[in-house]
Scaffold this active site. Structure first.
Site, mmCIF file in Angstrom:
data_model
loop_
_atom_site.group_PDB
_atom_site.id
_atom_site.type_symbol
_atom_site.label_atom_id
_atom_site.label_comp_id
_atom_site.label_asym_id
_atom_site.label_seq_id
_atom_site.Cartn_x
_atom_site.Cartn_y
_atom_site.Cartn_z
ATOM 1 C CE LYS A 142 -4.177 2.906 4.149
ATOM 2 N NZ LYS A 142 -5.009 2.029 4.784
ATOM 3 C CE LYS A 163 -17.717 25.925 -28.626
ATOM 4 N NZ LYS A 163 -18.362 24.202 -28.472
ATOM 5 C CD GLN A 188 -2.750 -2.780 2.157
ATOM 6 O OE1 GLN A 188 -1.993 -2.975 3.049
ATOM 7 N NE2 GLN A 188 -2.101 -2.871 0.820
ATOM 8 C CE1 TYR A 217 -5.920 -3.834 8.509
ATOM 9 C CE2 TYR A 217 -5.005 -6.139 7.856
ATOM 10 C CZ TYR A 217 -5.213 -4.654 7.800
ATOM 11 O OH TYR A 217 -4.631 -4.438 6.219
ATOM 12 C CB SER A 230 -1.243 -0.292 0.982
ATOM 13 O OG SER A 230 -0.446 -0.029 2.177
ATOM 14 C CG ASN A 276 -3.932 -4.664 12.811
ATOM 15 O OD1 ASN A 276 -2.928 -4.925 11.765
ATOM 16 N ND2 ASN A 276 -3.821 -6.418 13.019
ATOM 17 C CB SER A 289 -13.128 24.563 -30.141
ATOM 18 O OG SER A 289 -12.992 23.155 -31.251
ATOM 19 C CB THR A 317 -41.111 24.930 -11.166
ATOM 20 O OG1 THR A 317 -42.458 26.074 -11.635
ATOM 21 C CG2 THR A 317 -40.703 25.775 -9.419
ATOM 22 C CG HIS A 318 -41.708 21.533 -13.286
ATOM 23 N ND1 HIS A 318 -42.072 20.077 -13.123
ATOM 24 C CD2 HIS A 318 -42.707 21.640 -12.761
ATOM 25 C CE1 HIS A 318 -43.008 20.078 -12.594
ATOM 26 N NE2 HIS A 318 -42.994 21.647 -12.079
ATOM 27 C CG ASN A 359 -16.226 24.855 -25.118
ATOM 28 O OD1 ASN A 359 -17.006 25.279 -25.929
ATOM 29 N ND2 ASN A 359 -15.147 24.064 -25.897
ATOM 30 C CD GLU A 367 -18.494 21.132 -20.319
ATOM 31 O OE1 GLU A 367 -18.766 20.710 -20.665
ATOM 32 O OE2 GLU A 367 -18.180 22.109 -21.293
HETATM 33 N N1 ARG Z 1 -0.656 -1.840 4.705
HETATM 34 C C1 ARG Z 1 -1.928 -1.831 5.640
HETATM 35 C C2 ARG Z 1 -3.194 -1.548 5.889
HETATM 36 O O1 ARG Z 1 -2.661 -0.589 4.908
HETATM 37 C C3 ARG Z 1 -1.361 -2.300 7.322
HETATM 38 C C4 ARG Z 1 -1.589 -3.155 8.762
HETATM 39 C C5 ARG Z 1 -1.139 -4.166 8.317
HETATM 40 N N2 ARG Z 1 -1.905 -5.136 9.242
HETATM 41 C C6 ARG Z 1 -1.653 -6.057 8.491
HETATM 42 N N3 ARG Z 1 -1.462 -6.884 9.525
HETATM 43 N N4 ARG Z 1 -1.645 -6.782 7.511
HETATM 44 O O2 ARG Z 1 -4.394 -1.593 6.102
#
Ligand code: ARG
Length: 470
Positions: A324, A282, A321, A316, A22, A109, A276, A154-155, A284, A289
């Site tokens: 995020k 143009k 993971q 966990y 990650s 964790n 454009s 409205t509408h 735009n 948008e």
């Molecule tokens: N990179 C992991 C995450 O974002 C960290 C926690 C990992 N824990 C584990 N028991 N593998 O969740």
């Protein structure tokens, strides 16, 4: 070699190493990770779990690592699958045994979710700042064009005339609620999971309250299983981002419509338009948008995490993971959209005459003509019918209600008198809407004051929150 190499005889393949990593995403949390580790080490020493010398070495080592990350000189290596392992392994390489003691009484964790909560709090504060700026710009435009009249719809059909300031303030209130939702997400994130360890707490005499306090958390999470597996705070943030983006998409849709040749109510500045590659004429509204389009992606981030969380057993699981990337993306997307919308609104040109001219078309006085009769004693339903006939007459003659003669009016009802002209005047029609929250000039002036009071209150609340984020 992995941190858990003791139990393993075979390494994962290069592919699975990368698949499981990650680091490309959670690198963004380096500051929170290092702050969390410094607080943890400090607490371990205060509790006599590691020596003061070890804690000092850890603290110094982490400060130097943070400086190197910021300078772009840190040796990130995908073999350390996340930010936690990256920092810890370089620390241990550099300071030896003291570094290897940092993880005492802690698991990735509880570490990862501590970092994520700190990060979420910081991003909420950033979003609240951007929210306030956009509200300020909208309020300034409302003040500057306070009594400009445009058709209310409205509408998507002409309905009744409204003040442009009233229309803009509707968005200010949406954003005011967005601010509340983002601050609710902030408070949801504001409890510390550190000390829950892998899932069950630890045998060390940790002081969870001390680490929570030194990291600026308002509370300590009560249940260690919940601490490591709860991601509601991210869902709250994602929902708040989704709703706010949806509001911006509505605003942008109107800006796009208003800037068409058909409407001609506004001109977006060149700085917020594109041309454009083939049609030289143009101009735009690309950025409006794009904001409208980005809403889909933010809602997608929300749905992705909701589905990831569905049916996850305690505690966990590596699925977590996945939490995020979408949250980081949604916060960045909304922040950019808020900043872009503020620039666009601040620099747009308003064509007051075009708005007023449009408000004079489409029988916008019809309700007020019916009210005129009702106020003279005719039941409103009957008055509605009478004015319906008058509108039909206008349609047949291709004219407006104000083009009809008093005789035309009196042919439908004897109650019409000279003063009917007053009921047909667009400006008086607006002014007469005195209901609290209505579009009348006095009511909007009052509303504008309330919007400014809410803005000032939110700014003060934000200063306080901003002071307690890392
Ligand atoms: N990179 C992991 C995450 O974002 C960290 C926690 C990992 N824990 C584990 N028991 N593998 O969740």
């Amino acid at each position: 070699m992995a941190l858990w190499s003791g139990r393993f005889q075979e390494d994962v393949s290069e592919f699975t190493q990368e698949f499981g990593a990650s680091l490309p995403v959670d690198k963004a949390l380096y500051h929170q990770d290092i702050a969390g580790s410094r607080a943890h080490a400090h607490m371990l020493a205060a509790q006599g779990i590691i020596s003061k010398d070890d804690a000092a070495a850890i603290d110094k080592g982490l400060a130097s690592i943070e400086a190197r990350i910021e300078a772009g000189e840190f040796p990130f290596d995908i073999n350390n699958e996340d930010i936690h392992m990256s920092v810890e392994s370089v620390l241990t390489e550099e300071i030896g045994d003291a570094g290897a003691r940092l993880h005492t009484g802690r698991s990735r964790n509880d570490q990862v979710v501590t970092d994520t909560r700190l990060f979420a709090k910081k991003r909420c504060v950033d979003l609240m700042h951007a929210n306030i700026e956009l509200r300020r710009v909208l309020i300034e435009q409302a003040q500057e064009h306070f009594d400009v009249i445009l058709p209310g719809y409205t509408h998507m059909q002409h309905a009744q005339p409204v003040l442009f300031s009233h229309h803009l303030l509707a968005y200010v209130w949406m954003l005011t609620r967005d601010f509340e939702r983002i601050s609710a997400a902030y408070f949801a994130a504001d409890a510390c999971p550190l000390g829950a360890a892998a899932l069950a707490g630890t045998t060390y005499p940790l002081d969870r309250f001390a680490t929570a306090e030194s990291l600026g958390f308002a509370a300590v999470i009560q249940n260690s299983l919940d601490a490591v597996s709860d991601r509601d705070f991210l869902l709250d943030l994602l929902y708040a981002c989704s709703v706010s983006c949806m509001h911006l998409s509505r605003l942008c849709e109107e800006l796009i419509l208003w800037s068409t040749t058909e409407f001609g109510f506004i001109t977006l500045s060149d700085a917020f338009s594109t041309g454009s590659s083939i049609m030289p004429q143009k101009k735009n509204p690309d950025f409006a948008e794009l904001i409208r389009g980005k809403t889909g992606r933010v809602v997608g981030d929300l749905v992705a995490l909701l589905v990831t969380m569905k049916s996850l057993p305690l505690a966990y699981n590596k699925d977590l993971q996945e939490d995020k990337e979408g949250a980081i993306d949604a916060a960045k997307t909304l922040e950019d959209c808020l900043v872009c919308a503020a620039g666009m609104i601040a620099s747009m040109e308003t064509h007051e005459e075009a708005m007023f001219e449009a408000a004079c078309k489409g029988y916008l006085a019809a309700t007020d003509v019916a009210d005129y009769l009702a106020k003279k004693g005719m039941p409103f339903r009957q008055a509605h019918e009478v004015v319906g006939h008058l509108v039909l007459l206008c349609e047949q003659r291709s004219c407006d209600l104000s083009d009809l003669s008093l005789e035309d009016f009196r042919a439908e009802s004897e109650l019409f008198e000279d003063d009917i002209a007053g009921a047909l005047d667009i400006e008086s029609i607006v002014r007469a809407r005195t209901t609290f929250g209505g579009t009348g000039h006095d009511a909007v002036a009052e509303q504008l004051d309330s919007a400014l009071v809410a803005l000032a209150a939110d700014e003060t609340a934000l200063d306080e929150l901003a002071a307690s984020v890392l």
